[in-house]
Design a protein around this motif. Structure first.
Motif, PDB file in Angstrom:
ATOM      1  N   TYR A   1       0.889  -1.197  -0.096  1.00 54.63           N
ATOM      2  CA  TYR A   1       0.014  -0.106  -0.017  1.00 54.63           C
ATOM      3  C   TYR A   1       0.811   1.167   0.129  1.00 54.63           C
ATOM      4  N   LYS A   2       1.346   1.422  -1.301  1.00 57.88           N
ATOM      5  CA  LYS A   2       2.169   2.632  -1.277  1.00 57.88           C
ATOM      6  C   LYS A   2       1.495   3.951  -1.046  1.00 57.88           C
TER       7      LYS A   2
ATOM      8  N   LEU B   1       2.264   1.253   3.859  1.00 54.64           N
ATOM      9  CA  LEU B   1       1.763   0.829   5.045  1.00 54.64           C
ATOM     10  C   LEU B   1       2.365  -0.478   5.528  1.00 54.64           C
ATOM     11  N   ASP B   2       2.394  -0.639   6.731  1.00 53.26           N
ATOM     12  CA  ASP B   2       2.517  -1.742   7.336  1.00 53.26           C
ATOM     13  C   ASP B   2       1.279  -2.789   7.465  1.00 53.26           C
ATOM     14  N   ILE B   3       1.228  -3.787   6.863  1.00 51.67           N
ATOM     15  CA  ILE B   3      -0.052  -4.723   7.109  1.00 51.67           C
ATOM     16  C   ILE B   3      -0.503  -5.118   8.376  1.00 51.67           C
TER      17      ILE B   3
ATOM     18  N   ALA C   1      -0.509   0.969  15.032  1.00 46.43           N
ATOM     19  CA  ALA C   1      -1.382   2.155  15.194  1.00 46.43           C
ATOM     20  C   ALA C   1      -1.899   2.489  13.778  1.00 46.43           C
ATOM     21  N   PRO C   2      -3.166   3.117  13.819  1.00 44.65           N
ATOM     22  CA  PRO C   2      -3.711   3.581  12.345  1.00 44.65           C
ATOM     23  C   PRO C   2      -2.776   4.332  11.546  1.00 44.65           C
TER      24      PRO C   2
ATOM     25  N   VAL D   1      -9.399  -1.113   5.252  1.00 47.89           N
ATOM     26  CA  VAL D   1      -8.943  -0.097   6.294  1.00 47.89           C
ATOM     27  C   VAL D   1      -7.509   0.519   5.770  1.00 47.89           C
ATOM     28  N   LEU D   2      -6.812  -0.346   5.187  1.00 46.36           N
ATOM     29  CA  LEU D   2      -5.552  -0.169   4.549  1.00 46.36           C
ATOM     30  C   LEU D   2      -5.549   0.725   3.381  1.00 46.36           C
TER      31      LEU D   2
END
Length: 142
Positions: A21-22, A33-35, A39-40, A127-128
């Motif tokens: 998720y660039k 994003l860290d999968i 934390a959000p 969410v990601l």
């Protein structure tokens, strides 16, 4: 020191062999994003140069990572209306490093809300996607 492994998961992400998720990219770094976020909005910033960790990266490549980390931290604070931001970076197994490609964790934080334990749950795809959109929008405003 152990040699860099060209088959680590982040090297595969850089080569397009694994998806991510660039949220940010330039010729020197990639942020995604860290999968399994703590934390959000938990984002990872990595160099495109093959570097195991801070102990072997050349200074110029590290400076690109540091600059991108600052950019992502500012965007994350805005995108998630965060009270603060936690920045973490681990080196070698004894230092807590799990993936042996230099990476910096950027985690927007809310007052009174603890981080989740590392690798405790995989986040939902929707969410990601939403978090990536928020970060990308915030980056446009910087």
């Amino acid at each position: 020191m152990t040699a860099y492994d060209n088959n680590n998961v982040f090297a595969k992400i850089l080569r397009g062999e694994f998806p991510c998720y660039k949220v940010y990219e330039n010729e020197h770094v990639l942020a995604f994003l860290d999968i399994m976020p703590r934390a959000p909005g938990h984002t990872l910033v990595i160099p495109k140069a093959p570097a195991r960790n801070i102990l072997d990266i050349n200074e110029e490549d590290y400076l690109h990572v540091a600059r991108a980390t600052r950019i992502i931290a500012r965007a994350a604070k805005t995108a998630f209306n965060a009270d603060g931001v936690t920045i973490q970076q681990f080196n070698e197994a004894a230092g807590g490093q799990v993936v042996f490609h230099l990476h910096v964790h950027v985690m927007p934080r809310q007052e009174g809300i603890a981080l989740l334990p590392p690798a405790s749950r995989r986040e939902d795809v929707k969410v990601l996607e939403d978090h990536a959109d928020k970060l990308i929008s915030a980056l446009k405003g910087l």
